[in-house]
Design a protein around this motif. Structure first.
Motif, PDB file in Angstrom:
ATOM      1  N   ASN A 154      -2.803 -22.945   3.087  1.00 53.71           N
ATOM      2  CA  ASN A 154      -3.855 -23.062   1.814  1.00 53.71           C
ATOM      3  C   ASN A 154      -5.133 -22.450   2.256  1.00 53.71           C
ATOM      4  O   ASN A 154      -5.766 -22.149   1.343  1.00 53.71           O
ATOM      5  N   LEU A 155      -5.603 -22.622   3.384  1.00 59.00           N
ATOM      6  CA  LEU A 155      -6.887 -22.301   3.586  1.00 59.00           C
ATOM      7  C   LEU A 155      -7.176 -21.118   4.751  1.00 59.00           C
ATOM      8  O   LEU A 155      -7.512 -19.800   4.058  1.00 59.00           O
ATOM      9  N   ARG A 156      -6.636 -21.157   5.893  1.00 55.87           N
ATOM     10  CA  ARG A 156      -6.426 -20.146   6.825  1.00 55.87           C
ATOM     11  C   ARG A 156      -5.773 -18.835   6.582  1.00 55.87           C
ATOM     12  O   ARG A 156      -6.296 -17.807   6.281  1.00 55.87           O
ATOM     13  N   GLY A 157      -4.538 -19.143   5.872  1.00 56.96           N
ATOM     14  CA  GLY A 157      -3.666 -18.135   5.378  1.00 56.96           C
ATOM     15  C   GLY A 157      -4.250 -17.344   4.084  1.00 56.96           C
ATOM     16  O   GLY A 157      -4.387 -16.225   4.117  1.00 56.96           O
ATOM     17  N   ALA A 158      -4.929 -18.336   3.448  1.00 58.72           N
ATOM     18  CA  ALA A 158      -5.522 -17.674   2.061  1.00 58.72           C
ATOM     19  C   ALA A 158      -6.856 -16.653   2.498  1.00 58.72           C
ATOM     20  O   ALA A 158      -7.072 -15.616   1.832  1.00 58.72           O
ATOM     21  N   PHE A 159      -7.523 -17.019   3.409  1.00 56.93           N
ATOM     22  CA  PHE A 159      -8.799 -16.354   3.668  1.00 56.93           C
ATOM     23  C   PHE A 159      -8.262 -14.907   4.491  1.00 56.93           C
ATOM     24  O   PHE A 159      -8.898 -13.929   4.089  1.00 56.93           O
ATOM     25  N   PHE A 160      -7.300 -15.107   5.301  1.00 57.53           N
ATOM     26  CA  PHE A 160      -7.108 -13.834   6.097  1.00 57.53           C
ATOM     27  C   PHE A 160      -6.131 -12.890   4.986  1.00 57.53           C
ATOM     28  O   PHE A 160      -6.177 -11.672   5.506  1.00 57.53           O
ATOM     29  N   ALA A 161      -5.369 -13.528   4.247  1.00 55.65           N
ATOM     30  CA  ALA A 161      -4.805 -12.703   3.258  1.00 55.65           C
ATOM     31  C   ALA A 161      -5.941 -11.649   2.507  1.00 55.65           C
ATOM     32  O   ALA A 161      -5.496 -10.410   2.283  1.00 55.65           O
ATOM     33  N   ILE A 162      -6.744 -12.676   1.999  1.00 46.50           N
ATOM     34  CA  ILE A 162      -8.069 -11.716   1.150  1.00 46.50           C
ATOM     35  C   ILE A 162      -8.607 -10.862   2.289  1.00 46.50           C
ATOM     36  O   ILE A 162      -8.837  -9.713   1.729  1.00 46.50           O
ATOM     37  N   GLN A 163      -8.973 -11.178   3.390  1.00 45.31           N
ATOM     38  CA  GLN A 163      -9.679 -10.222   4.447  1.00 45.31           C
ATOM     39  C   GLN A 163      -8.841  -8.998   4.565  1.00 45.31           C
ATOM     40  O   GLN A 163      -9.060  -7.898   4.479  1.00 45.31           O
ATOM     41  N   SER A 164      -7.288  -9.401   4.543  1.00 48.32           N
ATOM     42  CA  SER A 164      -6.589  -8.202   5.180  1.00 48.32           C
ATOM     43  C   SER A 164      -6.418  -7.114   3.608  1.00 48.32           C
ATOM     44  O   SER A 164      -5.921  -6.020   3.866  1.00 48.32           O
ATOM     45  N   ALA A 165      -6.473  -7.723   2.453  1.00 50.02           N
ATOM     46  CA  ALA A 165      -6.313  -6.987   1.249  1.00 50.02           C
ATOM     47  C   ALA A 165      -7.606  -6.090   0.955  1.00 50.02           C
ATOM     48  O   ALA A 165      -7.590  -5.418   0.174  1.00 50.02           O
ATOM     49  N   LEU A 166      -8.539  -6.532   1.610  1.00 49.35           N
ATOM     50  CA  LEU A 166     -10.004  -5.904   1.054  1.00 49.35           C
ATOM     51  C   LEU A 166      -9.889  -4.224   1.179  1.00 49.35           C
ATOM     52  O   LEU A 166     -10.359  -3.585   0.059  1.00 49.35           O
ATOM     53  N   PRO A 167      -9.303  -3.692   2.108  1.00 46.84           N
ATOM     54  CA  PRO A 167      -9.304  -2.202   2.224  1.00 46.84           C
ATOM     55  C   PRO A 167      -8.495  -1.658   1.167  1.00 46.84           C
ATOM     56  O   PRO A 167      -8.615  -0.511   0.616  1.00 46.84           O
ATOM     57  N   GLU A 201       1.015  -1.186  -0.105  1.00 48.75           N
ATOM     58  CA  GLU A 201      -0.148  -0.005   0.033  1.00 48.75           C
ATOM     59  C   GLU A 201       0.839   1.206   0.010  1.00 48.75           C
ATOM     60  O   GLU A 201       0.724   2.206  -0.794  1.00 48.75           O
ATOM     61  N   HIS A 202       2.011   1.280   0.757  1.00 53.80           N
ATOM     62  CA  HIS A 202       2.782   2.473   0.808  1.00 53.80           C
ATOM     63  C   HIS A 202       3.599   2.761  -0.428  1.00 53.80           C
ATOM     64  O   HIS A 202       4.004   3.919  -0.681  1.00 53.80           O
ATOM     65  N   THR A 203       3.803   1.667  -0.949  1.00 51.49           N
ATOM     66  CA  THR A 203       4.770   1.780  -2.233  1.00 51.49           C
ATOM     67  C   THR A 203       3.963   1.928  -3.504  1.00 51.49           C
ATOM     68  O   THR A 203       4.357   2.631  -4.266  1.00 51.49           O
ATOM     69  N   LEU A 204       2.972   0.984  -3.694  1.00 50.65           N
ATOM     70  CA  LEU A 204       2.211   1.203  -5.006  1.00 50.65           C
ATOM     71  C   LEU A 204       0.694   1.415  -4.960  1.00 50.65           C
ATOM     72  O   LEU A 204       0.177   1.795  -5.960  1.00 50.65           O
ATOM     73  N   GLY A 205       0.367   1.584  -3.596  1.00 53.12           N
ATOM     74  CA  GLY A 205      -1.013   2.393  -3.500  1.00 53.12           C
ATOM     75  C   GLY A 205      -2.203   0.942  -3.488  1.00 53.12           C
ATOM     76  O   GLY A 205      -1.854  -0.131  -3.040  1.00 53.12           O
ATOM     77  N   GLY A 206      -3.156   1.382  -4.039  1.00 55.32           N
ATOM     78  CA  GLY A 206      -4.358   0.070  -4.266  1.00 55.32           C
ATOM     79  C   GLY A 206      -4.042  -0.834  -5.002  1.00 55.32           C
ATOM     80  O   GLY A 206      -3.216  -0.852  -5.873  1.00 55.32           O
ATOM     81  N   ILE A 207      -4.958  -1.980  -4.966  1.00 55.77           N
ATOM     82  CA  ILE A 207      -4.776  -3.044  -5.884  1.00 55.77           C
ATOM     83  C   ILE A 207      -5.831  -3.391  -6.844  1.00 55.77           C
ATOM     84  O   ILE A 207      -6.717  -3.292  -6.300  1.00 55.77           O
ATOM     85  N   ASP A 208      -5.597  -3.745  -7.961  1.00 58.26           N
ATOM     86  CA  ASP A 208      -6.327  -4.120  -8.890  1.00 58.26           C
ATOM     87  C   ASP A 208      -6.746  -5.650  -9.344  1.00 58.26           C
ATOM     88  O   ASP A 208      -8.072  -5.865  -9.354  1.00 58.26           O
ATOM     89  N   VAL A 209      -5.683  -6.375  -9.065  1.00 58.16           N
ATOM     90  CA  VAL A 209      -5.899  -7.708  -9.247  1.00 58.16           C
ATOM     91  C   VAL A 209      -5.080  -8.409  -7.934  1.00 58.16           C
ATOM     92  O   VAL A 209      -3.809  -8.118  -7.889  1.00 58.16           O
ATOM     93  N   LEU A 210      -5.539  -9.393  -7.367  1.00 56.93           N
ATOM     94  CA  LEU A 210      -4.938 -10.068  -6.279  1.00 56.93           C
ATOM     95  C   LEU A 210      -5.054 -11.472  -6.496  1.00 56.93           C
ATOM     96  O   LEU A 210      -6.035 -11.992  -6.687  1.00 56.93           O
ATOM     97  N   PHE A 211      -3.780 -12.192  -6.753  1.00 62.42           N
ATOM     98  CA  PHE A 211      -3.523 -13.539  -7.208  1.00 62.42           C
ATOM     99  C   PHE A 211      -3.158 -14.301  -6.042  1.00 62.42           C
ATOM    100  O   PHE A 211      -2.136 -14.142  -5.558  1.00 62.42           O
ATOM    101  N   VAL A 212      -3.909 -14.925  -5.332  1.00 63.89           N
ATOM    102  CA  VAL A 212      -3.513 -15.686  -3.907  1.00 63.89           C
ATOM    103  C   VAL A 212      -3.183 -17.194  -4.553  1.00 63.89           C
ATOM    104  O   VAL A 212      -4.097 -17.874  -4.772  1.00 63.89           O
TER     105      VAL A 212
END
Length: 246
Positions: free
Chosen positions: A108-121, A72-83
């Motif tokens: 594979n499951l817990r980490g992926a879910f919380f990665a997406i949750q953390s990326a939502l903003p 976020e600090h370097t590139l700003g917002g995200i258009d595509v997230l590939f998990v």
């Protein structure tokens, strides 16, 4: 150039399918950030691609959150997230330990879910999330109970998250590879063992061969692009016909 001026983040982008996708995204104009656990391959990939490379283990939620903060600090917002980050392992049911089970599910499951949750903003409205699944979630393969159940849970999670993100226009889809030529099955193996494994895996694919990482990556880019603007919640098998024809 489908991704010019788009910010693409690949969790697990330093090898295999993730690296193949990163190269294709870069070739189509994307601003890239990639993560990975192996610092050496991550640094090499980041230098090759001109990408932001961040060492991070998706099994550790705090590391993923720190990586996203840096993005976020370097590139700003995200258009595509590939998990894409994931781990595998085979063990028959009587031999599955809690440690083995948790090691696979934490990434594979817990980490992926919380990665997406953390990326939502950080995700921009109208963006795309693509998740690497596996045909193991569909096929019953002896010894694959821990991995298959994690990927099946990931599939259910992806469909539910895709429904919840409809108001923001963020599409969530999966790509599920079949046997694919990556470094995973070659590690620590001799050339003879590699050839034997390749022949065995290729023999179960109706097309008669293993897939290439680039073939899976092309599906990832399609689902990430405006060409797939009316596709949401799918699990796209890139498996040479294993599921549908097997």
């Amino acid at each position: 150039m489908r991704f010019t001026h788009k910010c693409v983040v690949i969790l697990g982008g330093n090898a295999g399918i993730g690296l193949a996708a990163a190269r294709m995204f870069a070739a189509e104009g994307a601003k890239l950030a990639i993560t990975g656990r192996n610092r050496e391959t991550l640094a090499a990939a980041a230098e090759e691609l001109g990408a932001l490379g961040i060492a991070s283990d998706m099994g550790d939620v705090s590391q993923t959150q720190a990586a996203l903060t840096e993005i976020e600090h370097t590139l700003g917002g995200i258009d595509v997230l590939f998990v894409n980050a994931g781990v595998g392992g085979f063990a028959a049911m009587p031999h599955v330990t809690e440690e083995f089970w948790d090691g696979i599910h934490n990434v594979n499951l817990r980490g992926a879910f919380f990665a997406i949750q953390s990326a939502l903003p950080l995700l921009r409205d109208g963006g795309a999330i693509v998740i690497t699944g596996s045909i193991g979630s569909e096929l019953a393969l002896a010894g694959n109970v821990a991995y298959a159940s994690a990927k099946a849970g990931l599939r259910a999670m992806a469909r539910t998250v895709g429904k919840e993100l409809l108001p923001r226009g963020i599409r969530v889809n999966m790509v599920s590879p079949g046997p694919t030529e990556t470094e995973i099955f070659k590690r620590g193996a001799s050339e003879a063992e590699i050839e034997a494994t390749r022949a065995m895996l290729g023999g179960v694919v109706p097309l008669g061969r293993m897939g290439e990482a680039e073939e899976v990556a092309r599906a990832v880019l399609f689902l990430s692009s405006k060409e797939a603007s009316f596709i949401n919640g799918v699990d796209l098998y890139v498996d040479g016909g294993c599921v549908e024809l097997g």
